[in-house]
Design a protein around this motif. Structure first.
Motif, mmCIF file in Angstrom:
data_model
loop_
_atom_site.group_PDB
_atom_site.id
_atom_site.type_symbol
_atom_site.label_atom_id
_atom_site.label_comp_id
_atom_site.label_asym_id
_atom_site.label_seq_id
_atom_site.Cartn_x
_atom_site.Cartn_y
_atom_site.Cartn_z
ATOM 1 N N ASP A 170 2.899 -7.494 -3.107
ATOM 2 C CA ASP A 170 1.822 -6.483 -3.462
ATOM 3 C C ASP A 170 0.941 -7.218 -4.358
ATOM 4 O O ASP A 170 1.108 -8.100 -5.266
ATOM 5 C CB ASP A 170 2.352 -5.399 -4.248
ATOM 6 C CG ASP A 170 3.366 -4.646 -3.287
ATOM 7 O OD1 ASP A 170 3.208 -4.397 -2.033
ATOM 8 O OD2 ASP A 170 4.410 -3.855 -3.848
ATOM 9 N N GLU A 192 5.842 1.143 -9.311
ATOM 10 C CA GLU A 192 5.588 0.434 -7.863
ATOM 11 C C GLU A 192 6.798 -0.086 -7.603
ATOM 12 O O GLU A 192 7.630 -0.213 -8.366
ATOM 13 C CB GLU A 192 4.175 -0.663 -8.200
ATOM 14 C CG GLU A 192 3.349 0.004 -8.568
ATOM 15 C CD GLU A 192 2.473 0.964 -7.599
ATOM 16 O OE1 GLU A 192 2.312 0.515 -6.487
ATOM 17 O OE2 GLU A 192 2.080 1.879 -7.941
ATOM 18 N N PRO A 197 5.686 -7.843 -12.585
ATOM 19 C CA PRO A 197 5.051 -8.731 -11.834
ATOM 20 C C PRO A 197 5.449 -10.192 -11.709
ATOM 21 O O PRO A 197 6.114 -10.663 -12.899
ATOM 22 C CB PRO A 197 3.325 -8.821 -12.132
ATOM 23 C CG PRO A 197 3.487 -8.331 -13.657
ATOM 24 C CD PRO A 197 4.488 -7.308 -13.690
ATOM 25 N N SER A 217 5.228 -8.888 -6.892
ATOM 26 C CA SER A 217 3.697 -8.486 -7.125
ATOM 27 C C SER A 217 2.941 -9.516 -7.768
ATOM 28 O O SER A 217 3.598 -10.367 -8.591
ATOM 29 C CB SER A 217 3.832 -7.098 -7.814
ATOM 30 O OG SER A 217 4.471 -7.062 -9.084
#
Length: 375
Positions: A52, A190, A195, A322
């Motif tokens: 993502d 998410e 990340p 991500s």
């Protein structure tokens, strides 16, 4: 300000000055309080990639760029250190978005603001600073902007904000709604809330320092990648481990490229750097604008080039996760430069090979390094 002398020492009585300070801090804090946090947009990648990509839209700040956060922090830092007082002339060495944002906060406090910048600065940038109430002081030699800003501050009894020294320390990297804390809060629901990579430009070094410190403080495994355009000193200086490295050449990508490694750049919290050709920055900028429907600037293009390359590498390695990067500023400021084909031709920039890399990435997810024309 009332001054008392006691035993040869100069001391300021609290009265008027402290009252003004309290009101000044309140005004700066109120600006943050009435501004909603910036959006974190999902960039559409194929679901089956398992990766993502998110774009933190810093262009929606009141002054239109990421630098609004920095300017707010610099003013609070200087106010609380006792460096700015009622009537102080505030100066800065900046030809870009930082000066626009600092002019905004100076006007908020009723203070004169002077931006020292190269004479080659675009009329659009000068107009934006003047619109916010600032004055532009132009110099022929770009290398003298630091000393000239310092001289003007001393001459007026004012304060030189010096973004390139204080950016990394003016922001509270532990929290207090800094950009790193905001990113992680917005990612909390998410599928990949922590990340794998955050990709940012160098600029002053303040953003990469804040994010790099924050992920260590919060014990995240997130890595920080800094992208750097042509002729900028950060990539070479970081690679060599030389914090004094200089190129002596100005950057065509405003806002992130610098001719020297700035004092506020903290290379020890950067996990990777990517050198990005200017033609790639412009190609990615235009591609991002077409793809998202949001007109973005050159620094955003540089960041997107790096972020997409990181995504492609993750996909090739079979990794999921991500990636976050920034929409740094709006593209309207660059209608006569990066979005002007005649300007590109005059600069000798051919974006076609880089457009081809982006096209292949969209179709296959693979990253094929471009071969510039004549290369």
């Amino acid at each position: 300000m009332d001054i008392e002398r006691d035993g040869g020492c100069r001391t300021a009585s609290a009265g008027v000055d402290r009252t003004w300070l309290h009101e000044a801090v309140r005004r700066v804090e109120a600006d943050a309080n009435r501004s909603a946090d910036t959006h974190l947009h999902v960039f559409g990648l194929p679901e089956e990639w398992g990766i993502d990509l998110y774009l933190k839209d810093e262009s929606v700040h009141p002054t239109g760029s990421l630098k609004h956060r920095l300017a707010r922090s610099l003013f609070l830092y200087a106010l609380c250190n006792g460096w700015i007082h009622e009537g102080s002339t505030v100066t800065e060495a900046s030809s870009g978005s930082t000066a626009v944002s600092e002019a905004y906060f100076a006007r908020l406090l009723g203070l004169p603001f002077v931006a020292v910048m190269p004479a080659s600065t675009s009329p659009e940038k000068i107009a934006l600073i003047e619109f916010q109430g600032g004055r532009c002081h132009l110099v022929d030699d770009p290398g003298t902007i630091y000393d000239e800003a310092r001289r003007l501050a001393a001459e007026t009894g004012g304060h030189y904000l010096d973004q390139f020294t204080y950016a990394e320390r003016a922001t509270d990297w532990r929290g207090n709604n800094n950009i790193a804390e905001s990113i992680f809060e917005q990612l909390s629901l998410e599928r990949h809330p922590v990340p794998t990579w955050v990709v940012v430009g160098a600029g002053t070094g303040g953003t990469s320092a804040t994010i790099g410190r924050y992920v260590r403080y919060r014990r995240h495994d997130t890595q920080v990648c800094v992208v750097d355009p042509e002729n900028s000193a950060f990539f070479e200086g970081w690679t060599r481990g030389d914090a004094s490295f200089e190129t002596g050449i100005g950057s065509r990508i405003e806002g992130i490229g610098r001719p020297r490694v700035e004092p506020s750049f903290l290379g020890s919290v950067v996990d990777r750097m990517i050198s990005v050709p200017d033609a790639a920055s412009v190609a990615a900028m235009r591609w991002t604008s077409r793809t998202t429907g949001r007109l973005v600037g050159g620094s955003t293009g540089t960041a997107m080039w790096g972020a997409l390359r990181v995504v492609a590498e993750m996909k090739a390695a079979g990794e999921t996760g991500s990636v976050v990067t920034l929409l740094c500023d709006p593209g309207e400021r660059y209608a006569d430069t990066y979005y002007d084909d005649d300007w590109l031709a005059a600069q000798g920039l051919d974006i076609a090979p880089y457009d081809e890399t982006l096209r292949r990435f969209v179709e296959t997810g693979a990253w094929v390094e471009p071969t510039p024309a004549g290369g």
